[in-house]
Design a protein around this motif. Structure first.
Motif, mmCIF file in Angstrom:
data_model
loop_
_atom_site.group_PDB
_atom_site.id
_atom_site.type_symbol
_atom_site.label_atom_id
_atom_site.label_comp_id
_atom_site.label_asym_id
_atom_site.label_seq_id
_atom_site.Cartn_x
_atom_site.Cartn_y
_atom_site.Cartn_z
ATOM 1 N N TYR A 1 -49.654 156.707 10.825
ATOM 2 C CA TYR A 1 -49.707 155.559 11.740
ATOM 3 C C TYR A 1 -51.143 155.129 12.003
ATOM 4 O O TYR A 1 -51.427 153.923 12.116
ATOM 5 C CB TYR A 1 -49.024 155.917 13.055
ATOM 6 C CG TYR A 1 -47.540 156.177 12.952
ATOM 7 C CD1 TYR A 1 -46.756 155.503 12.015
ATOM 8 C CD2 TYR A 1 -46.906 157.094 13.791
ATOM 9 C CE1 TYR A 1 -45.405 155.738 11.922
ATOM 10 C CE2 TYR A 1 -45.542 157.330 13.699
ATOM 11 C CZ TYR A 1 -44.800 156.650 12.759
ATOM 12 O OH TYR A 1 -43.452 156.884 12.663
ATOM 13 N N ALA A 2 -52.048 156.085 12.114
ATOM 14 C CA ALA A 2 -53.446 155.757 12.394
ATOM 15 C C ALA A 2 -54.075 154.973 11.244
ATOM 16 O O ALA A 2 -54.863 154.052 11.465
ATOM 17 C CB ALA A 2 -54.248 157.034 12.656
ATOM 18 N N ASN B 1 -52.407 152.953 9.174
ATOM 19 C CA ASN B 1 -51.858 151.598 9.281
ATOM 20 C C ASN B 1 -52.462 150.841 10.460
ATOM 21 O O ASN B 1 -52.673 149.619 10.391
ATOM 22 C CB ASN B 1 -50.337 151.672 9.430
ATOM 23 C CG ASN B 1 -49.654 152.226 8.193
ATOM 24 O OD1 ASN B 1 -50.161 152.084 7.081
ATOM 25 N ND2 ASN B 1 -48.512 152.874 8.379
ATOM 26 N N LEU B 2 -52.746 151.562 11.542
ATOM 27 C CA LEU B 2 -53.375 150.942 12.700
ATOM 28 C C LEU B 2 -54.773 150.430 12.356
ATOM 29 O O LEU B 2 -55.151 149.319 12.749
ATOM 30 C CB LEU B 2 -53.446 151.952 13.850
ATOM 31 C CG LEU B 2 -54.201 151.515 15.109
ATOM 32 C CD1 LEU B 2 -53.531 150.301 15.740
ATOM 33 C CD2 LEU B 2 -54.275 152.666 16.107
ATOM 34 N N MET C 1 -55.964 146.510 12.563
ATOM 35 C CA MET C 1 -57.133 146.069 13.322
ATOM 36 C C MET C 1 -58.141 145.377 12.412
ATOM 37 O O MET C 1 -58.802 144.407 12.807
ATOM 38 C CB MET C 1 -57.778 147.270 14.009
ATOM 39 C CG MET C 1 -56.888 147.940 15.054
ATOM 40 S SD MET C 1 -56.381 146.804 16.367
ATOM 41 C CE MET C 1 -57.973 146.466 17.124
ATOM 42 N N GLU D 1 -50.904 140.866 13.771
ATOM 43 C CA GLU D 1 -51.498 142.159 13.476
ATOM 44 C C GLU D 1 -51.849 142.923 14.750
ATOM 45 O O GLU D 1 -51.730 144.150 14.796
ATOM 46 C CB GLU D 1 -52.742 141.981 12.606
ATOM 47 C CG GLU D 1 -52.463 141.431 11.214
ATOM 48 C CD GLU D 1 -51.671 142.392 10.347
ATOM 49 O OE1 GLU D 1 -51.635 143.595 10.677
ATOM 50 O OE2 GLU D 1 -51.069 141.954 9.356
ATOM 51 N N ASP D 2 -52.298 142.209 15.785
ATOM 52 C CA ASP D 2 -52.644 142.904 17.020
ATOM 53 C C ASP D 2 -51.412 143.492 17.685
ATOM 54 O O ASP D 2 -51.459 144.599 18.255
ATOM 55 C CB ASP D 2 -53.376 141.955 17.970
ATOM 56 C CG ASP D 2 -52.609 140.650 18.171
ATOM 57 O OD1 ASP D 2 -51.640 140.412 17.442
ATOM 58 O OD2 ASP D 2 -52.993 139.868 19.066
ATOM 59 N N ARG E 1 -48.734 144.418 16.026
ATOM 60 C CA ARG E 1 -48.370 145.543 15.156
ATOM 61 C C ARG E 1 -49.202 146.777 15.495
ATOM 62 O O ARG E 1 -48.705 147.914 15.445
ATOM 63 C CB ARG E 1 -48.570 145.143 13.697
ATOM 64 C CG ARG E 1 -48.197 146.217 12.700
ATOM 65 C CD ARG E 1 -48.123 145.648 11.292
ATOM 66 N NE ARG E 1 -47.937 146.677 10.291
ATOM 67 C CZ ARG E 1 -48.915 147.192 9.555
ATOM 68 N NH1 ARG E 1 -50.149 146.750 9.714
ATOM 69 N NH2 ARG E 1 -48.675 148.121 8.670
ATOM 70 N N ALA E 2 -50.464 146.555 15.832
ATOM 71 C CA ALA E 2 -51.316 147.678 16.220
ATOM 72 C C ALA E 2 -50.804 148.346 17.493
ATOM 73 O O ALA E 2 -50.798 149.585 17.601
ATOM 74 C CB ALA E 2 -52.753 147.194 16.411
ATOM 75 N N LEU F 1 -47.763 150.438 16.642
ATOM 76 C CA LEU F 1 -48.178 151.707 16.036
ATOM 77 C C LEU F 1 -48.720 152.659 17.090
ATOM 78 O O LEU F 1 -48.531 153.881 16.992
ATOM 79 C CB LEU F 1 -49.227 151.447 14.956
ATOM 80 C CG LEU F 1 -48.730 150.738 13.695
ATOM 81 C CD1 LEU F 1 -49.898 150.337 12.804
ATOM 82 C CD2 LEU F 1 -47.770 151.641 12.919
ATOM 83 N N GLY F 2 -49.386 152.103 18.102
ATOM 84 C CA GLY F 2 -49.873 152.942 19.187
ATOM 85 C C GLY F 2 -48.736 153.620 19.933
ATOM 86 O O GLY F 2 -48.825 154.797 20.308
#
Length: 492
Positions: A172-173, A175-176, A180, A307-308, A310-311, A314-315
């Motif tokens: 996940y990190a 992809n994060l 970003m 994208e933000d 999506r971030a 993921l968080g």
């Protein structure tokens, strides 16, 4: 000296190549908006930094996967001991064993009664027939210099789900980090577009300012001739001259603003600020037709494209896996352990002075029993963090809804404003023509002509602003919808 000259020559070639590349841009070559975007995406330091963060996340992902595999370690050492080891504290007299063939065993030789053949007892104990003298040094060992080592293998069997959770978190990190990076790329593209169209706007306003100065200069000459002929007053001449001086000052401001805007564009593109870029659209007179802007959008598609957002999603997943890691501290851990240990001197053959070792295999189980609620509170804290992250995600969705509606209304307003300014251009041109004709015929005053000229300048200036605003609103709307096409350079 030869190596130094070689390095200096390589540096000179590199500097020459860099200068040639920069000068190729600075020679007045025409660049398009897409080329400016590409330069900005390639040269932006924040994007290069985020690209490195993607690589870091990838390395951490590989590191987490390695926890599934057995770990092999080696440990070795040397120790000097001041004293050796002795089994006896002094010289000893020990009984000697003899071999009895009949019994097939060792036995002590004892003093026996010659009549009865029984051992003679003294204080209830038999008397040895033979005694051997054994000095202390016979069982003393030299342990002054000791070499030792071990090769161990550890294979995790069950770690309470911690390894699985760490692998998910690192995935996940990564992809994060990519999300970003893409979001930052969209910000860079929007900044490039804003700087690009700012140059186009000021270039168009510079042309308007020059035309306005020329109109006032022509009017000033005509009024000067009319003053000489007595059909105009000195006041008219002074009024026109004051207006002309003010227009020249405005022209200077526009020229300075145009130079500064070109510098700002060069800086955004990652070029030296003194690089003067010539833009492909700075001399364009018309705007291309824009597609009709929809008033409603499928927000689920917007959520998936942002994208933000999506971030943030993921968080939430990362915090959820942190719950599993915290829960793993309350579960048993099982690992398979194997080792090969060796030493010199070794204890397998009376402290023999040579390397010798042995293999050993086992399992290690750790079961948490009681930690005064520490592990349980750790799980509760992780759950609270997950809830906070989910609330932040929901709040971001609400803000995106508002942002999309605002951008849509603003884009529609920009198109309407542009259409109105286009209609006002013909009226302003006709008004100026009528004022100039009436002035020549003597039915219009100098004030009427200057008012018509000012209205003409305002109409054209507003048209330029509206034209640029349509472009910027369209780019911003695509950005908030997640549709902004950004082709970022590949991460090496």
């Amino acid at each position: 000296m030869i190596i130094r000259r070689f390095l200096l020559s390589l540096f000179g070639l590199y500097a020459l190549g860099s200068f040639a590349q920069t000068s190729a841009v600075a020679d007045g070559s025409v660049v398009t908006l897409e080329q400016c975007r590409e330069m900005a995406l390639s040269n932006n330091k924040n994007l290069r930094k985020s690209a490195q963060q993607i690589k870091v996340a990838g390395y951490e992902k590989d590191q987490a996967f390695a926890a599934y595999l057995p770990a092999i370690d080696f440990a070795g050492g040397y120790m000097y001991n001041q004293k050796g080891v002795s089994v006896f504290g002094s010289d000893q007299l020990l009984p000697v064993k003899t071999f009895n063939i009949e019994k097939q065993d060792y036995e002590f030789g004892l003093v026996k009664n010659p009549v009865t053949g029984e051992p003679v007892l003294v204080n209830g104990k038999p008397i040895p027939e033979q005694m051997a003298y054994l000095p202390k040094e016979a069982l003393s060992y030299d342990l002054h210099n000791v070499f030792f080592g071990a090769v161990t293998l550890t294979q995790p069997i069950f770690m309470g789900g911690k390894i699985v959770a760490m692998n998910k978190i690192t995935g996940y990190a990564e992809n994060l980090a990519r999300a970003m990076h893409d979001n930052a790329s969209q910000d860079v593209v929007y900044a490039v577009d804003a700087a690009y169209w700012q140059v186009v706007s000021l270039k168009a306003k510079h042309k308007l300012a020059v035309s306005f100065v020329n109109l006032l200069d022509t009017l000033s000459r005509n009024v000067s001739l009319m003053v000489e002929q007595g059909v105009a007053t000195k006041r008219d001449q002074l009024t026109v001259d004051v207006k002309l001086n003010s227009a020249q000052v405005d022209l200077t401001k526009v020229e300075n603003g145009l130079v500064l805007s070109r510098m700002a564009l060069a800086q955004v593109c990652g070029l030296p600020v003194h690089t003067m870029l010539t833009l492909a659209d700075e001399d364009a007179e018309t705007i291309s037709a824009t597609a009709p802007i929809a008033k409603s959008y499928n927000m689920q598609d917007v959520y998936s494209a942002r994208e933000d957002l999506r971030a943030l999603e993921l968080g939430v997943k990362i915090y959820k896996e942190k719950e599993n890691i915290a829960r793993a501290s309350m579960m048993p851990n099982l690992a398979l352990v194997g080792a090969y240990t060796f030493s010199n001197p070794n204890m397998f053959n009376g402290f023999e002075k040579k390397f010798s070792g042995m293999f050993s295999v086992g399992a290690m189980l750790t079961v948490p029993i009681w930690h005064w609620g520490g592990n349980y509170n750790k799980v509760r804290a992780a759950k609270a963090q997950t809830v906070a992250a989910r609330l932040e995600l929901d709040n971001a969705k609400d803000m995106i809804d508002l942002q999309v509606n605002q951008a849509s209304f603003k884009a529609q307003e920009a198109v309407k404003t542009f259409n109105m300014t286009e209609a006002n251009l013909e009226k302003a041109d006709e008004n100026l023509r009528c004022a100039e004709v009436g002035f020549r015929d003597g039915v219009m005053t100098v004030d009427n002509v200057m008012e018509a000229q000012t209205a003409w300048l305002k109409a054209h200036s507003e048209n330029v602003d509206a034209r640029i605003d349509v472009y910027l609103c369209d780019v911003y709307l695509n950005k908030v919808l997640g549709r902004l096409d950004v082709s970022t350079p590949a991460v090496e």
